[in-house]
Design an enzyme around this catalytic site. Structure first.
Site, PDB file in Angstrom:
ATOM      1  N   PHE A 120       3.313   5.157  -2.598  1.00  0.00           N
ATOM      2  CA  PHE A 120       2.213   5.810  -1.874  1.00  0.00           C
ATOM      3  C   PHE A 120       1.406   4.776  -1.087  1.00  0.00           C
ATOM      4  O   PHE A 120       0.960   3.779  -1.631  1.00  0.00           O
ATOM      5  CB  PHE A 120       1.315   6.561  -2.866  1.00  0.00           C
ATOM      6  CG  PHE A 120       0.138   7.216  -2.222  1.00  0.00           C
ATOM      7  CD1 PHE A 120       0.317   8.274  -1.352  1.00  0.00           C
ATOM      8  CD2 PHE A 120      -1.147   6.773  -2.483  1.00  0.00           C
ATOM      9  CE1 PHE A 120      -0.769   8.889  -0.743  1.00  0.00           C
ATOM     10  CE2 PHE A 120      -2.248   7.387  -1.890  1.00  0.00           C
ATOM     11  CZ  PHE A 120      -2.055   8.439  -1.014  1.00  0.00           C
ATOM     12  N   GLN A 121       1.229   5.036   0.196  1.00  0.00           N
ATOM     13  CA  GLN A 121       0.493   4.185   1.121  1.00  0.00           C
ATOM     14  C   GLN A 121       1.080   2.769   1.214  1.00  0.00           C
ATOM     15  O   GLN A 121       0.347   1.799   1.431  1.00  0.00           O
ATOM     16  CB  GLN A 121      -0.996   4.136   0.763  1.00  0.00           C
ATOM     17  CG  GLN A 121      -1.686   5.479   0.995  1.00  0.00           C
ATOM     18  CD  GLN A 121      -3.194   5.403   0.991  1.00  0.00           C
ATOM     19  OE1 GLN A 121      -3.796   4.532   0.360  1.00  0.00           O
ATOM     20  NE2 GLN A 121      -3.836   6.323   1.690  1.00  0.00           N
ATOM     21  N   LYS A 170      -2.098  -5.273  -4.469  1.00  0.00           N
ATOM     22  CA  LYS A 170      -3.177  -4.866  -5.375  1.00  0.00           C
ATOM     23  C   LYS A 170      -3.165  -5.665  -6.672  1.00  0.00           C
ATOM     24  O   LYS A 170      -4.221  -6.096  -7.147  1.00  0.00           O
ATOM     25  CB  LYS A 170      -3.070  -3.370  -5.670  1.00  0.00           C
ATOM     26  CG  LYS A 170      -4.235  -2.850  -6.505  1.00  0.00           C
ATOM     27  CD  LYS A 170      -4.198  -1.333  -6.645  1.00  0.00           C
ATOM     28  CE  LYS A 170      -5.436  -0.836  -7.391  1.00  0.00           C
ATOM     29  NZ  LYS A 170      -5.435   0.644  -7.525  1.00  0.00           N
TER      30      LYS A 170
END
Length: 568
Positions: A120-121, A170
């Site tokens: 996702f993304q 992240k």
């Protein structure tokens, strides 16, 4: 024995990033959070020194960072999350790359454990931006972060300036390291070379003494290198008239007798005719862009020699063959040149050019019943005495601002030159105002470009950023209309902007005072009210859609083949 690691503090990559940015002297960061940048944004909570401006769109954030950088000479910084957050920055990265603006762009990305799985993304922003950045980093090891940040700022602001991307997964942003500031770095190709090759400069000085019709084209490189004073000294010693590119405006004082105005596509008659009749062309920090040269095989046909001075060797000979090539920082080149410069035998030439300036200034057919856009720019210039920072969007209003506002200082015109990015004007003004809180900043926009980043008025309202927002509203995509009129037999297609919002009400919806004028008396009154009002103000000037920008050199024609329009 105590090691460096024993003295170092154990912190996260996100905390490390903020400290590194502060050590680089970063005063403001523009950004927009998202899932894969949240550790970075979480670290801001405990770091009150770190100043972040929340944009309303990632494109607004990067244009604001760009305006900050261009107006201050510092490196601009923006932050976005992964995926659409990062891809929304691409237009702004390309804008900065084309105009050599130093930016450090920080993007979040998905964790390294899921990279390559179409998570996702997830977006490979490094690959997407390879052609529009000076360098890109994908941080895979948190201990590399201090070095990478330090290198990124060095690369962005060394040599030919430009954007550098740092992509941080992240999980890396949350990994811990024993933090120590980066040590001094030495990057091959990014260390300043103190050894200036003076032989080409000597050859240039000799060519000047032999030239009876010299012309200089001063570009953005003069502004970026901080060489305006050196250029003025050089011109005064050599008696060479100066034309400026769009990005060079302000790099040479507009009040000087030897200033010819802007050259090129919508340049002045004096500048274009001087280039076409010159026997010596000196490009100083200008890359011979196609909007300056127009038809290349018709450019400067009488020039016996063309000299090109540029910090980027890749520009030498790229568009126009250079007989004299001086590679180096403009300021350093001029420092040396001024020790040897003497006057060219150009007195007769100067008189001829000054006749061009007197007989063919920028002008237009004024009206007592309609508000002409050129009049609006003239009024803004007269009331600010050329002391404001002017940002523009892209289109007819951009060219009118370049023609009718006379700039006294470098870094006073902030505009998208190379890429021509609509939506640039307002967020760039916000960045310029934040970087120059004591100066008046005026954002000149068309009704088309204004709608592309109008949401950034929220920043002006919340932070009371006192930008004066000008909307030149002709209810049409003016520059597209002008090209369709002159080059496409008036076959107008998809240019009608009727149905645009009421810009005064839109400003008021954001908590900003809105004013409107459609004739001269109203224009004078509302503009003075705007100047007297603390905080941000939007002023809409309603102008006729039929007005065009002249002079104009059509694509495929030479500089001297100007269409003078109404004054012809």
């Amino acid at each position: 024995m105590e090691s460096k690691r024993d003295k170092a503090e154990l912190i996260t990559g996100s905390e490390c990033l903020l400290r590194c940015l502060l050590l680089e002297g970063v005063e403001h960061v523009f950004g927009y959070p998202g899932g894969n940048a949240l550790y970075i944004y979480d670290a801001m909570v405990d770091n009150p020194e770190f100043k972040h401006i929340l944009a309303r769109h990632e494109q607004g954030a990067i244009h604001a960072a760009d305006g900050y950088a261009r107006s201050t000479g510092k490196v601009g910084v923006c932050i976005a999350t992964s995926g659409p957050g990062a891809t929304n920055l691409i237009t702004g990265i390309a804008t900065a790359y084309m105009d050599s603006t130093p930016l450090v762009i920080i993007t979040g990305n998905v964790s390294t454990t899921v990279m390559g799985t179409d998570a996702f993304q997830e977006a490979d922003i490094v690959s997407m931006t390879l052609s529009i950045t000076k360098h890109s980093y994908s941080v895979r090891h948190v201990q590399d972060l201090p070095r990478i940040v330090h290198e990124a700022f060095h690369i962005a602001n060394t040599g030919r300036k430009g954007p550098v991307l740092i992509d941080i997964p992240k999980d890396v942003s949350n990994h811990k390291l024993y933090y120590q500031p980066a040590e001094a770095i030495h990057l091959r190709g990014y260390d300043s070379d103190p050894n200036l090759d003076t032989d080409p400069i000597d050859a240039l000085i000799q060519a000047i003494t032999e030239s009876e019709r010299p012309v200089m084209i001063a570009g953005g490189g003069v502004v970026y290198s901080g060489a305006s004073n050196e250029l003025l000294e050089f011109v005064n010693k050599t008696n060479i008239p100066v034309a400026t590119s769009l990005l060079g405006l302000g790099g040479f004082p507009s009040a000087h007798d030897l200033w010819l105005g802007m050259a090129g596509h919508h340049g002045s008659y004096a500048a274009n005719m001087a280039i076409q009749q010159a026997d010596l062309i000196i490009s100083m920090g200008s890359r011979f862009d196609d909007r300056v040269t127009m038809r290349v095989d018709g450019f400067a046909p009488h020039a016996k020699r063309i000299a090109h001075i540029d910090i980027d060797p890749a520009e030498i000979g790229k568009n126009i063959k250079a007989d004299i090539a001086c590679i180096g920082d403009i300021k350093a080149v001029l420092d040396y040149a001024n020790t040897k410069a003497t006057a060219s035998p150009s007195d007769r030439w100067i008189k001829e050019i000054q006749e061009y300036k007197r007989n063919f200034p920028f002008r237009y057919k004024d009206s007592d019943t309609e508000l002409k856009p050129q009049y609006v720019i003239e009024m803004i210039h007269e009331t600010t005495q050329g002391e404001a920072i002017i940002t523009t969007d892209v289109g007819q209003h951009q060219m009118w601002a370049a023609q009718f506002y006379k700039f006294n200082h470098p870094r006073s015109l902030i505009t998208s030159g190379g890429l021509g990015t609509m939506g640039f004007g307002l967020p760039a003004a916000i960045g310029a105002q934040i970087g120059n809180p004591k100066r008046l900043v005026v954002s000149v926009n068309g009704d088309g470009g204004m709608q592309m980043c109008a949401q950034e008025m929220a920043i002006c309202s919340i932070h009371r950023i006192p930008v004066k927002i000008v909307v030149i509203n002709n209810q049409v995509l003016g520059m597209v209309k002008q090209q369709q009129e002159l080059s496409y037999a008036k076959r107008y297609s998809q240019i009608d902007l009727a149905g645009s919002p009421d810009f005064v009400k839109l400003a008021e919806a954001y908590g900003i005072k809105g004013l409107r004028a459609s004739n001269k008396a109203e224009a004078i009154r509302v503009w003075q009210e705007a100047l007297n009002t603390p905080g941000p103000v939007l002023v809409e000037f309603v102008v006729p859609k039929e007005e065009n920008v002249y002079p104009m050199v059509l694509a495929g024609t030479a500089l001297h083949e100007m269409i003078l329009g109404d004054i012809e």
